[in-house]
Design a protein around this motif. Sequence first.
Motif: not given
Length: 382
Positions: A26-54
């Motif tokens: 529907e529209d253009v969409y922006r993703v903060p660059v920090a979402a690609y490089r922040d180690p704390a965010r990456w660890e949250r992704e591992m826990e919330a997505i990779f360790r809790r989802s199939p």
Amino acid sequence: MQHDTIPSLARRLLDHLERGTTDQAEDVYRVPVAAYRDPARWEREMEAIFRRSPVVVALSAHLPHAGSYRALDLAGIPVLSVRQDDGGVRVFLNACRHRGSRVCEAGLGRVLRFTCPYHAWAYDRAGALIGLPGRESFGALDLEQHGLVELATAERAGLVFAVLTPGLALELDAWLGDYASVLDALGLADMHLYTEREVEGPNWKIAYDGYVDAYHLDKLHRRTLGRQYLGNVMAADAWGPHQRLAFPQRSLEAPRDAPEAQWPRPGPIGLVHTVFPHVSIAGGNGVPTMVSQLLPGPSADRSLTVQTHLVPKPLDSDAARESMDAAVDFLLRVVREEDYATGLGIQSALASGANESFVFGRNEPCNQTFHRWVDRLLERTG
Ligand code: FES
């Protein structure tokens, strides 16, 4: 892939080519660059997505016989998938219950039992502790309480899913929804392992962005895939976070008025099916197929991708194997020298400050869907 899906996708693509359009968000969409490089965010992704989802821990083709296993590290978790004597699959943490050594190296194999290399505790295929040397001197130990830790598991559509956190249930029907039948129709469950390659890449989301992007096909890949496929034209469909992308081959000349049963199979279109959050399937439908499995880490700026090549039936001639080897080498080269070389360049420039955010156009709907689902799952777990 149901046969009747090919013509309808081809017609959608032909309509786009005639009009100069593509499926759009529907529209253009922006993703903060920090979402690609922040180690704390990456660890949250591992826990919330990779360790809790199939997540996909193996393909059925990795485990053709009783005792066949696949061991790998995924999101920092050592995982061991084993075909059982009854034909089912069980998945364990690859960590000895004595002092935690891996009971086998990463890779594929076939065993009667797993013997830990450190002090030789032995586990059967079902994960039960069946022996330990020097038991009389070791002291009291309840063997039944010291089997390998098992994870919730399900095998579907030629893929073995597990939830990497012990004790968490795997709700695969809810996770896949109607996409389960789309995956079933690809026929991966009946395919055979040919070979595998590994490619080191950037942050897992930078890598994933390439798998759901038809915009770049005839640009970055103009000397390789772009000779076969047109870019910036796609038919995009999503089932929750899982997606199907179809894009036209340059030879697409659909017989619009021909009966659908006469359409070529798999048809003059490219097809990619993704299984969120880390699998891309290029092919299916009775042709040689590459399943790319993204393994994030060991840190936020790196990932490893396993390219697993499947064939409809074992290749029985030197000519067939030579042809397949050439295709395997080609796809490795495209991903390593074009996609991931670009991705690693993006990764190294993230800290430059050139961009506070990356922008995804309306013609990049699958990337938008991917990032929205990453954010949704992070929010789900706070
Ligand atoms: Fe496995 Fe000691 S750590 S036997």
